[in-house]
Design a protein around this motif. Structure first.
Motif, PDB file in Angstrom:
ATOM      1  N   ASN A  81      31.213  33.978  47.947  1.00 26.92           N
ATOM      2  CA  ASN A  81      29.944  33.349  47.410  1.00 26.92           C
ATOM      3  C   ASN A  81      29.576  33.862  45.951  1.00 26.92           C
ATOM      4  OD1 ASN A  81      29.622  32.243  49.992  1.00 26.92           O
ATOM      5  ND2 ASN A  81      28.152  34.148  50.689  1.00 26.92           N
ATOM      6  N   GLU A  82      30.519  33.517  44.949  1.00 24.81           N
ATOM      7  CA  GLU A  82      30.272  34.036  43.549  1.00 24.81           C
ATOM      8  C   GLU A  82      30.300  32.561  42.779  1.00 24.81           C
ATOM      9  OE1 GLU A  82      29.423  36.901  43.183  1.00 24.81           O
ATOM     10  OE2 GLU A  82      30.624  38.260  44.361  1.00 24.81           O
ATOM     11  N   SER A  83      29.833  31.300  43.167  1.00 21.15           N
ATOM     12  CA  SER A  83      29.902  30.154  42.309  1.00 21.15           C
ATOM     13  C   SER A  83      29.116  30.348  41.139  1.00 21.15           C
ATOM     14  CB  SER A  83      29.400  29.038  43.170  1.00 21.15           C
ATOM     15  OG  SER A  83      28.286  29.281  43.517  1.00 21.15           O
TER      16      SER A  83
ATOM     17  N   GLN B 193      24.367  37.599  45.548  1.00 23.26           N
ATOM     18  CA  GLN B 193      23.968  38.778  46.139  1.00 23.26           C
ATOM     19  C   GLN B 193      25.083  39.550  46.639  1.00 23.26           C
ATOM     20  OE1 GLN B 193      22.017  37.192  49.584  1.00 23.26           O
ATOM     21  NE2 GLN B 193      19.839  36.767  48.418  1.00 23.26           N
ATOM     22  N   SER B 194      24.601  40.998  46.570  1.00 19.20           N
ATOM     23  CA  SER B 194      25.674  42.148  46.959  1.00 19.20           C
ATOM     24  C   SER B 194      26.059  41.850  48.490  1.00 19.20           C
ATOM     25  CB  SER B 194      24.997  43.313  46.814  1.00 19.20           C
ATOM     26  OG  SER B 194      25.989  44.286  47.739  1.00 19.20           O
ATOM     27  N   ASN B 195      27.298  42.206  48.835  1.00 14.29           N
ATOM     28  CA  ASN B 195      27.677  41.827  50.277  1.00 14.29           C
ATOM     29  C   ASN B 195      27.550  43.143  51.098  1.00 14.29           C
ATOM     30  OD1 ASN B 195      28.909  39.043  50.244  1.00 14.29           O
ATOM     31  ND2 ASN B 195      29.491  39.743  48.431  1.00 14.29           N
TER      32      ASN B 195
ATOM     33  N   ASP C 272      39.545  32.930  47.195  1.00 11.46           N
ATOM     34  CA  ASP C 272      38.118  32.732  47.841  1.00 11.46           C
ATOM     35  C   ASP C 272      38.268  33.160  49.162  1.00 11.46           C
ATOM     36  OD1 ASP C 272      35.754  31.837  48.806  1.00 11.46           O
ATOM     37  OD2 ASP C 272      36.101  29.613  48.211  1.00 11.46           O
ATOM     38  N   ASP C 273      37.501  33.999  49.664  1.00  8.82           N
ATOM     39  CA  ASP C 273      37.363  34.706  50.756  1.00  8.82           C
ATOM     40  C   ASP C 273      36.462  33.687  51.777  1.00  8.82           C
ATOM     41  OD1 ASP C 273      37.777  36.438  52.998  1.00  8.82           O
ATOM     42  OD2 ASP C 273      36.596  38.133  52.051  1.00  8.82           O
ATOM     43  N   CYS C 274      36.903  32.615  51.749  1.00  9.01           N
ATOM     44  CA  CYS C 274      36.083  31.510  52.863  1.00  9.01           C
ATOM     45  C   CYS C 274      34.670  31.528  52.159  1.00  9.01           C
ATOM     46  CB  CYS C 274      36.492  31.974  54.092  1.00  9.01           C
ATOM     47  SG  CYS C 274      36.089  30.109  55.019  1.00  9.01           S
TER      48      CYS C 274
END
Ligand code: UDP
Ligand code: MG
Length: 243
Positions: A15-17, A207-209, A44-46
């Motif tokens: 989620n880093e677009s 956001q942080s994961n 890309d981790d899905c």
């Protein structure tokens, strides 16, 4: 296939677009300044956002941008490992996709590679710049526990801004959560590891994961496994050889 580049940027991405275009742009600026040949290997981790579509656009504009996409979310370690396996560079530089690791620190990480096999970034001196007190405190505790249990001295094992020679990871066994233990695992294999102080930016976008729970406790089982490995691995004390 084009000639192998000098350097591969290996980047895990979930989620880093909002970060990928700026990340690629600023890494390119720094690496071009150093007159290096390089590639980007983004795993890309899905992602659930449009990171993959952004990656496709970046790759269409610059063939040095390479990507692979997991069919399901496998975690940061798996994404890093998949990137290392796909990397073609003589030197691998791993870093997060969110620009918390500053591209401008690249020369600081590369310079000690003349004497060491692996150079790890440490955010300890810069900690308060980009993080909340809770993140700083949980990271400090996690590092202290990790170092005590595994007999390690690395000050910031959670930092994944690292540069190392590709031989370092050629025969390494990677496992879930092991991104936190890479320096120790490399030392076990006999590679030399050093640290340099780096910046710690706030996240550029997204956001942080991780929360406090997984930062502090999720890796405890891995830590015991690393301690076990460190104690039980053979260090063959060959004194002399014939032929
Ligand atoms: N990441 C990943 N898979 C995940 C979680 C995170 O590939 O399941 C990536 C993420 O996109 C980033 C890096 O791992 O590039 C570090 O994640 P994050 O910035 O959320 O961690 P923090 O900086 O909060 O410790
Ligand atoms: Mg981050």
């Amino acid at each position: 296939m084009p000639d192998a580049p000098a350097l591969s940027f290996v980047i895990p991405c979930y989620n880093e677009s909002g970060n990928l275009p700026e990340l690629v742009r600023s890494l390119r600026d720094v690496a071009d300044g150093l007159k290096l040949t390089y590639e980007f290997v983004v795993t890309d981790d899905c992602s659930r956002d449009d990171s993959w579509a952004v990656l496709q656009q970046l790759a269409a504009a610059d063939p040095r941008v390479r990507g692979q996409r997991f069919a399901r979310n496998c975690g940061q370690s798996a994404a890093l490992w998949a990137g290392m396996k796909a990397a073609r560079g003589q030197v691998i530089v791993t870093l997060d996709a969110d620009l918390q690791n500053d591209p401008k620190d690249l020369p600081r990480l590369l310079e000690p590679l003349r004497q060491f096999d692996c150079v790890c970034g440490s955010r300890v001196q810069a900690r308060r710049q980009g993080d909340t007190w809770l993140r700083v405190a949980s990271s400090r505790i996690a590092n202290a526990v990790r170092n005590t249990v595994s007999g390690e001295t690395i000050t910031d094992s959670g930092c994944n801004y690292r540069a190392f020679k590709r031989e370092c990871v050629a025969d390494l066994k990677f496992f879930k959560g092991m991104h936190r233990f890479l320096p120790t695992l490399l030392k076990i294999e006999g590679f030399t590891v050093t640290e340099v102080s780096i910046a710690n930016n706030p996240r550029f976008a997204g956001q942080s994961n991780y929360g406090v729970w997984n930062r502090l406790f999720a890796s405890f089982g891995d830590l015991l496994a690393v301690r076990w490995m460190k104690r039980r691995m053979f260090k063959l004390p060959i004194a002399e050889r014939i032929n």
